[in-house]
Design an enzyme around this catalytic site. Structure first.
Site, PDB file in Angstrom:
ATOM      1  N   ASN A  64      36.147  10.223  29.421  1.00 56.05           N
ATOM      2  CA  ASN A  64      35.911   9.976  30.840  1.00 56.05           C
ATOM      3  C   ASN A  64      34.547   9.350  31.075  1.00 56.05           C
ATOM      4  O   ASN A  64      34.394   8.464  31.901  1.00 56.05           O
ATOM      5  CB  ASN A  64      36.005  11.276  31.632  1.00 56.05           C
ATOM      6  N   ASP A 107      40.968  -1.420  24.022  1.00 50.28           N
ATOM      7  CA  ASP A 107      41.002  -1.864  22.634  1.00 50.28           C
ATOM      8  C   ASP A 107      40.167  -0.950  21.749  1.00 50.28           C
ATOM      9  O   ASP A 107      40.599  -0.538  20.667  1.00 50.28           O
ATOM     10  CB  ASP A 107      40.501  -3.300  22.517  1.00 50.28           C
ATOM     11  N   ASP A 141      39.488  15.915  27.041  1.00 54.90           N
ATOM     12  CA  ASP A 141      38.568  16.585  27.952  1.00 54.90           C
ATOM     13  C   ASP A 141      38.654  15.985  29.357  1.00 54.90           C
ATOM     14  O   ASP A 141      38.818  14.768  29.525  1.00 54.90           O
ATOM     15  CB  ASP A 141      37.144  16.422  27.420  1.00 54.90           C
ATOM     16  N   GLU A 197      43.063  18.862  29.212  1.00 58.16           N
ATOM     17  CA  GLU A 197      42.372  19.881  30.002  1.00 58.16           C
ATOM     18  C   GLU A 197      42.424  19.452  31.470  1.00 58.16           C
ATOM     19  O   GLU A 197      41.506  18.811  31.982  1.00 58.16           O
ATOM     20  CB  GLU A 197      40.917  20.024  29.541  1.00 58.16           C
ATOM     21  N   ASP A 250      50.824  48.716  37.392  1.00 58.20           N
ATOM     22  CA  ASP A 250      50.308  49.121  36.089  1.00 58.20           C
ATOM     23  C   ASP A 250      51.196  48.753  34.913  1.00 58.20           C
ATOM     24  O   ASP A 250      50.725  48.732  33.775  1.00 58.20           O
ATOM     25  CB  ASP A 250      50.100  50.643  36.059  1.00 58.20           C
TER      26      ASP A 250
END
Length: 461
Positions: A154, A217, A242, A266, A389
């Protein structure tokens, strides 16, 4: 990815590299040599366990010890992990980042410096050298483990300043890596002549533009691309992408279609529908953050009814990578072992966090759950009972007889009659938490029990 604190800008000498016919030939010769040297490693990969047949190990945590010893640490453990039932290890970003020997790798600078060039203040990465990384990967392959690369595409960090003529501003977008591969300028980031931005920038770092053919590329298309170099030369078998919220799903899809390999994104979102949408667009898996948040609500909020809520694994178990914690979350909550009992008996591809396994939790109990996952936990899932529970569910079996899992978040022993898949069958608790060995009735009902703040897993003896 953790929000990185503002990194110190290193003063990097400007290296002028002449790229002519001779240097192109040198690069190609070097690549061919690397490929030739790793040909035997590639042929050996046929003996790896299928990814998804066992459990993934996240083989790091935030701020592992600096000093270049981490690859050796992990290498010393891969055979034991394989023996326990692990089928893949996920490594942190492996190449040189702006913060050099102190970086966890999420501020990438040179995608081809695996710890061999003196730049960003160090030769080795925080984790070690290129030779140590390749030794680790070779040892993992010898142990039949696949190796997953953490890929940060990114954003980049560590470039020199230059003026972007699109907006007239100075940005840190002039990248001159000593590896001699994937030089970058303002035109490879946002804004540029194509558009001003994509899905999202991160932390103020220069934001890569994946619509640029040059970027495509170098990242995945060319013979020397990052993806192909990681796979064919270094030896990686798959990808953890990421911060995929920062770019469109087609980027991951194109990467996967070009080079193959197991892929998981992610996409940090607790909405199961959003995760299902992203996995269908990218055509890869995603970490099941919906499951993570519902488990936290259930075990920390003392209301196991939340395990009835929507999760990615319930929508598409083949695309769900489940986890209890990771390097970004890594908080310690009281119900961690109960959460591991949940993901290791349910559908999806479960992940174990390094510190949970090696430092914080009972390794013997985790190994027992890994064995249960690999040998008993198959087939579809039916939830049999929930309250604040107690939680009871059964796996209906596919290549095994299936199981019944009973989770108890109360402070006392619990017992419950449940309907199983087995008639007139002697069953036992494979965790050893109960010494009962009841026989199911002809109508498949049986009474089972579970200790306080614990779990039991029942199947035919």
């Amino acid at each position: 990815m953790k929000t990185l604190q503002k990194l110190i800008k290193f003063i990097v000498p400007i290296i002028i590299i002449f790229i002519g016919c001779s240097s192109e030939e040198n690069i190609q010769t070097e690549l061919k040599s690397d490929v030739k040297e790793t040909a035997s490693n590639l042929s050996a990969r046929a003996g790896l366990k299928p990814i998804g047949s066992g459990v993934m190990m996240q083989a790091f945590y935030w701020d592992v010890p600096a000093g270049g010893t981490w690859w050796q640490t992990v290498e010393s453990k891969v055979q034991d992990w394989s023996n326990a039932g692990i089928d893949a290890i996920w490594l942190p970003p492996v190449t040189k980042a702006q913060n050099g020997a102190f970086s966890m790798g999420y501020d990438p600078f040179d995608y081809y410096d695996f710890g061999e060039y003196n730049q960003m203040g160090s030769v080795e990465t925080r984790f070690g050298s290129k030779s140590e990384l390749q030794s680790l990967i070779g040892e993992a392959h010898n142990a039949q483990l696949s190796v997953i690369a953490d890929i940060v595409i990114n954003h980049n960090s560590g470039g020199d300043s230059e003026v972007n003529p699109i907006n007239g501003q100075s940005n840190w977008t002039d990248f001159n890596p000593l590896s001699g591969k994937f030089f970058r300028t303002y035109n490879d980031f946002h804004p540029n002549g194509i558009h001003n931005n994509d899905s999202g920038a991160f932390g103020g770092f220069p934001d890569l533009c994946h619509h640029q053919n040059y970027v495509q590329d170098w990242l995945w298309k060319n013979p020397e691309s990052v993806a192909k170099y990681y796979k064919n030369v270094i030896g990686f078998d798959g990808w953890r992408f990421d911060y995929v919220k920062g770019f469109e799903p087609w980027v991951v899809k194109d990467w996967k279609n070009e080079v193959g390999g197991f892929s998981v994104g992610e996409y940090w979102d607790g909405n199961a529908g959003t995760l299902d949408w992203w996995t269908s667009q990218a055509e890869v898996s995603a970490f099941d953050f919906a499951c993570y948040y519902r488990m936290r609500d259930a075990f920390e909020g003392n209301d196991l009814n939340h395990l009835n809520d929507d999760m990615l694994w319930k929508r598409n178990s083949t695309r769900a990578v489940t986890f209890v914690t990771n390097h970004d979350t890594d908080e310690i909550f009281s119900g961690k072992m109960l959460a591991y009992a949940y993901i290791l008996t349910h559908e999806g591809y479960p992940t174990i966090f390094y510190q949970d396994y090696e430092e914080w939790l009972n390794k013997e109990r985790l190994n027992n759950l890994i064995w249960i996952h690999n040998n008993l936990a198959s087939g579809t899932t039916n939830i049999l009972y929930t309250d604040n529970d107690e939680y009871v569910a059964k796996r209906n079996g596919q290549n095994s007889a299936g199981l019944v899992v009973y989770i108890n978040n109360s402070n006392s022993w619990q017992e419950r009659w449940v309907e199983t898949n087995w008639s007139n069958t002697l069953i036992k608790d494979y965790t050893g938490h109960s010494n009962w060995e009841p026989v199911t009735q002809s109508g498949r009902w049986v009474k089972i029990q579970v200790p306080p703040k614990s779990y039991s897993v029942w199947a035919p003896k």
